[in-house]
Design an enzyme around this catalytic site. Structure first.
Site, PDB file in Angstrom:
ATOM      1  NE  ARG A 260       4.089  -8.201 -11.006  1.00  0.00           N
ATOM      2  CZ  ARG A 260       5.178  -7.495 -10.720  1.00  0.00           C
ATOM      3  NH1 ARG A 260       5.917  -7.823  -9.676  1.00  0.00           N
ATOM      4  NH2 ARG A 260       5.542  -6.511 -11.502  1.00  0.00           N
ATOM      5  NE  ARG A 275       5.169 -11.565  -1.664  1.00  0.00           N
ATOM      6  CZ  ARG A 275       6.225 -11.189  -2.394  1.00  0.00           C
ATOM      7  NH1 ARG A 275       6.207 -11.338  -3.700  1.00  0.00           N
ATOM      8  NH2 ARG A 275       7.301 -10.696  -1.818  1.00  0.00           N
ATOM      9  CD  GLU A 347      11.193  -4.974  -5.196  1.00  0.00           C
ATOM     10  OE1 GLU A 347      11.516  -6.059  -4.693  1.00  0.00           O
ATOM     11  OE2 GLU A 347      10.884  -4.835  -6.388  1.00  0.00           O
ATOM     12  CB  SER A 350      12.405  -3.089  -9.250  1.00  0.00           C
ATOM     13  OG  SER A 350      13.519  -3.892  -9.547  1.00  0.00           O
ATOM     14  NE  ARG A 388       5.189  -4.549  -2.347  1.00  0.00           N
ATOM     15  CZ  ARG A 388       6.133  -5.453  -2.578  1.00  0.00           C
ATOM     16  NH1 ARG A 388       7.400  -5.073  -2.723  1.00  0.00           N
ATOM     17  NH2 ARG A 388       5.827  -6.738  -2.670  1.00  0.00           N
TER      18      ARG A 388
END
Length: 425
Positions: A260, A275, A347, A350, A388
């Site tokens: 990303r 991130r 998070e 999801s 994560r």
RNA sequence: GGAGAGGUGGCAGAGUGGUCGAAUGCACCGGAUUCGAAAUCCGGCACACGGUUUACCGUGUCGGGGGUUCGAAUCCCCCCUUCUCCGCCA
């Protein structure tokens, strides 16, 4: 993509429901496009019918050896008018298609109405955050202290937002992915798939990343993009297919890297592995009968929770509000894991039900009981984000001396290593 | 990288300018036959869109795009893609 019939039949309701997620649907524009389309299309079809009739008559006349030059003289006028109308029809249809592709999914009625992540609703918690008798460190301090996590070298090789892991930490990262994959494929009934990490624009359009979110992606060459999630290649496996109903549900799981660009997130989570431009994720995808999609979302969310439970990581489940729900999703649950280093839930998964939104874009269908082709529903969720999850293991299982006690569940994957600790030297 | 051959309905596979959305077979659905089934026979069976609305009419679609023509699955051009052979290679 929404069903255009729904907009035709009940535009006001669609406008109202989209407003809850902060999307202002331009209803007048839709109606204008629709009226123009209808007008041009009926006129075009009339002319096409005329031309077809004339040509058929010419063919019949010639077949009988009759002179057809009268008839042939009539065609050019029709064709001249058609060239113009057909061009205009294409333009209107393309405009309508683009308009529709830019509209997000309708949130389900159960989704809490809200503006942003602050309005998300906590549904439940699992596990107790551990009480430390020392000040817990974050994963960067822990990893660097162990000499197993190295950001400067990653920056030297690539750029910021990349990480380098070494030794048992690299192994732990691999162990986590293996562990997740084994549970989903072995216990939860998913078929493991290995998929391309580069996909074309059509696949990205199918799952909804394009055309709206191109700036979030890394483009390679003329036509390919690095996948931002395995959702894209895995879901698109059924693109264009008509699936025998008895093959539903289809449950697939894949472990892939994800890429990303993180455009627009400058300054957010710049420290550590939270991130990154590149991270690994195990992704679950289900293709189901429309009647089953709500239950499937609950089930899939449970599958993701299982991983956290087996690892003994405290987490909570959040129902995303209308304003925070992603473009393609009708309903989303986030799993947030407890991170002692941040003293916060973050998070880690999801899980979303897309209903027919992606299926309509992909033309993924099944034959229903009446023998009619009907769009399937798609559901997916992370199970889990590997990077994560690694962060969560480090921070939750740290000891006062900076070492890490590994959760039982991972030990079979770590050739007997029970702790990560600094070299004695 | 070089050479060649293909891409047609759920599948297989005909069709090389004109009532072709497309033969035939398989699969599938309905019916007949049967105690029931198999086999056999009869019939049906692509998708999308538009108009009207239970019946109906029209348009588009034979890998994608463009062109020639009164008319294209069929002729021409470009692209994508699959297969075979050779070379190379993890």
């Amino acid at each position: 993509m929404l069903d255009i019939q729904l907009l035709r039949k009940d535009l006001a309701t669609v406008v109202a429901r989209l407003a809850t997620r902060g999307y202002p649907l331009d209803a007048p524009r839709f109606e204008a496009l629709e009226n123009e389309r209808k007008d041009i299309q009926t006129r075009t079809q009339d002319l096409q019918a005329q031309r077809n009739t004339l040509s058929k008559q010419i063919g019949m006349a010639k077949g009988k050896g009759i002179d057809a030059s009268d008839l042939m003289q009539q065609v050019p006028a029709v064709n001249t008018a058609l060239v113009d109308l057909e061009a205009r029809l294409t333009i209107v249809q393309d405009a309508m298609q683009a308009f529709l592709e830019g509209i997000p999914n309708l949130p389900q009625a159960e989704v809490p109405v809200g503006k942003n992540e602050h309005d998300n609703v906590e549904l439940r918690r699992w596990g107790e955050p551990r009480a430390f008798d020392f000040t817990p460190r974050d994963h960067v301090d822990l990893g660097e202290g162990l000499d197993l996590l190295d950001f400067p070298t990653a920056v030297k090789i690539a750029t910021s937002r990349f990480a380098l892991m070494r030794g048992d930490l690299a192994r732990l990262h691999r162990a986590l992915a293996q562990f997740m994959l084994d549970i989903h494929s072995g216990e939860h009934g998913y078929e493991e798939v290995y998929v391309p990490y580069l996909v074309n624009a059509e696949a990205l359009r199918g799952t909804g990343q394009l055309p709206k979110f191109e700036e979030d992606l890394f483009k390679v060459g003329d036509n390919l993009y690095l996948i931002p999630t395995a959702e894209v290649p895995v879901t698109n496996i059924v693109a264009g297919e008509i699936i025998p109903v008895e093959n539903l549900p289809i449950r697939l799981v894949a472990h892939t890297p994800c890429f990303r660009s993180e455009a627009g997130s400058y300054g957010r989570d710049t420290r550590g592995m939270i991130r990154q431009h590149q991270f690994d994720k195990v992704e679950m995808v289900q293709m189901v009968h429309p009647d089953d999609s709500s239950a499937a979302l609950e089930e899939l969310t449970g599958h993701a929770e299982t991983i956290l439970q087996r690892l003994g990581l405290p987490y909570r489940v959040m129902a995303l509000c209308t304003g925070d729900t992603g473009f393609s999703a009708a309903r989303t649950y986030d799993l947030e894991v407890w991170l002692p280093g941040q003293n916060a839930y973050r998070e880690i998964s999801s899980c979303s039900n897309f209903e027919a939104f992606q299926a309509r874009r992909m033309q993924a269908r099944f034959k229903n009981e009446a023998g009619k082709n009907e769009f399937i529903h798609t559901i997916n969720g992370s199970g889990l984000a590997v990077g994560r999850c690694l962060v969560a293991v480090l921070e939750n299982y740290q000891e006062a001396d900076g070492s890490i006690t590994l959760p039982e569940a991972l030990r079979p994957y770590m050739r007997g290593v029970e702790r990560l600790h600094a070299d004695e030297s």
